[in-house]
Motif scaffolding. Sequence first.
Motif, PDB file in Angstrom:
ATOM      1  N   SER A  11       0.834  -1.195   0.000  1.00  0.00           N
ATOM      2  CA  SER A  11       0.000   0.000   0.000  1.00  0.00           C
ATOM      3  C   SER A  11       0.871   1.248   0.000  1.00  0.00           C
ATOM      4  CB  SER A  11      -0.903   0.012   1.239  1.00  0.00           C
ATOM      5  OG  SER A  11      -1.502   1.281   1.409  1.00  0.00           O
ATOM      6  N   SER A  13       0.625   4.984   0.896  1.00  0.00           N
ATOM      7  CA  SER A  13      -0.278   5.865   1.628  1.00  0.00           C
ATOM      8  C   SER A  13      -0.554   7.174   0.906  1.00  0.00           C
ATOM      9  CB  SER A  13       0.291   6.160   3.028  1.00  0.00           C
ATOM     10  OG  SER A  13       0.369   4.973   3.780  1.00  0.00           O
ATOM     11  N   VAL A  40       2.691  -1.969   4.185  1.00  0.00           N
ATOM     12  CA  VAL A  40       2.205  -0.589   4.207  1.00  0.00           C
ATOM     13  C   VAL A  40       3.410   0.338   4.137  1.00  0.00           C
ATOM     14  CG1 VAL A  40       1.026   1.194   5.550  1.00  0.00           C
ATOM     15  CG2 VAL A  40       0.128  -1.152   5.519  1.00  0.00           C
TER      16      VAL A  40
END
Length: 274
Positions: A11, A13, A40
């Motif tokens: 991911s 952000s 992340v």
Amino acid sequence: MRKRVLTIAGSDSSGGAGIQADLKTFHEHGVYGISSLTTVVAMDPTNGWAHNVFPMELHTVNEQLKTALSLNLDALKTGMLGSPDIIARAAGVIEETGIPAVIDPVMVCKGEDDVLHPENLESLKGTLVPKATITTPNLFEAAKLAGYRLITSVEELEDAAKIIHESGAQYVLIKAGKLVDETKATDLLYDGEQFHYLQTDNFDTNNVHGAGCSYSAAITAELANGKSVMEAVKSAKAFIASAVKEGFPLNDYVGPVYQKGTHKEEIEVSVTTK
């Protein structure tokens, strides 16, 4: 029935790369995007947009994959994976499903040093890339996969494609940038027999964040939609050229591509085979 496509990736952000870019691209190609999150990545606006990487545990990735694998997938792609265990699990998913698999061998975050540990590189080379319908390394990644320090010539580019193909990948697409022609954005597609050079005009912009993720996602979607590898790559090449052309500055640190693909039809993709 609408095609269903899985991304196993990290991911971003900021929304420009990773699964965010993948899902936007899937949507633009009329397929339904499904995701299994591996990592992340957060960016620190108080520290020059420094990247902080937070890997997922294998158990967490597996639980997501249980969901995804129950949904009758038509194609999948991988991005940042983060550990040998997750790389091996992604390879297992390809074996279990038998669906077209696009392996984007992500090794670095933009603006960061190499975040791929040596054992991860060996897992990519020995476990995952050999399962690829097509793998889509950039020049840095292709050099790592082929055992080069750097790729600096067309001869090395073609040799790297051969080495990666011999590892098991059915097709190898190396994003060569300006290596072949300073005025063109060039990619080399190798099918084990012939070298296909795909070119578009080169757009002078720094707004290219997420280009690699979006390109491989577009290929994945087109394979799910029934196109051949060459057709999928050519279509995706036009799409990503349009996305780069329409890129914009998000802040002082990053400029993402824009995956709308509004001007895809205006992009000419030339193909030279040798």
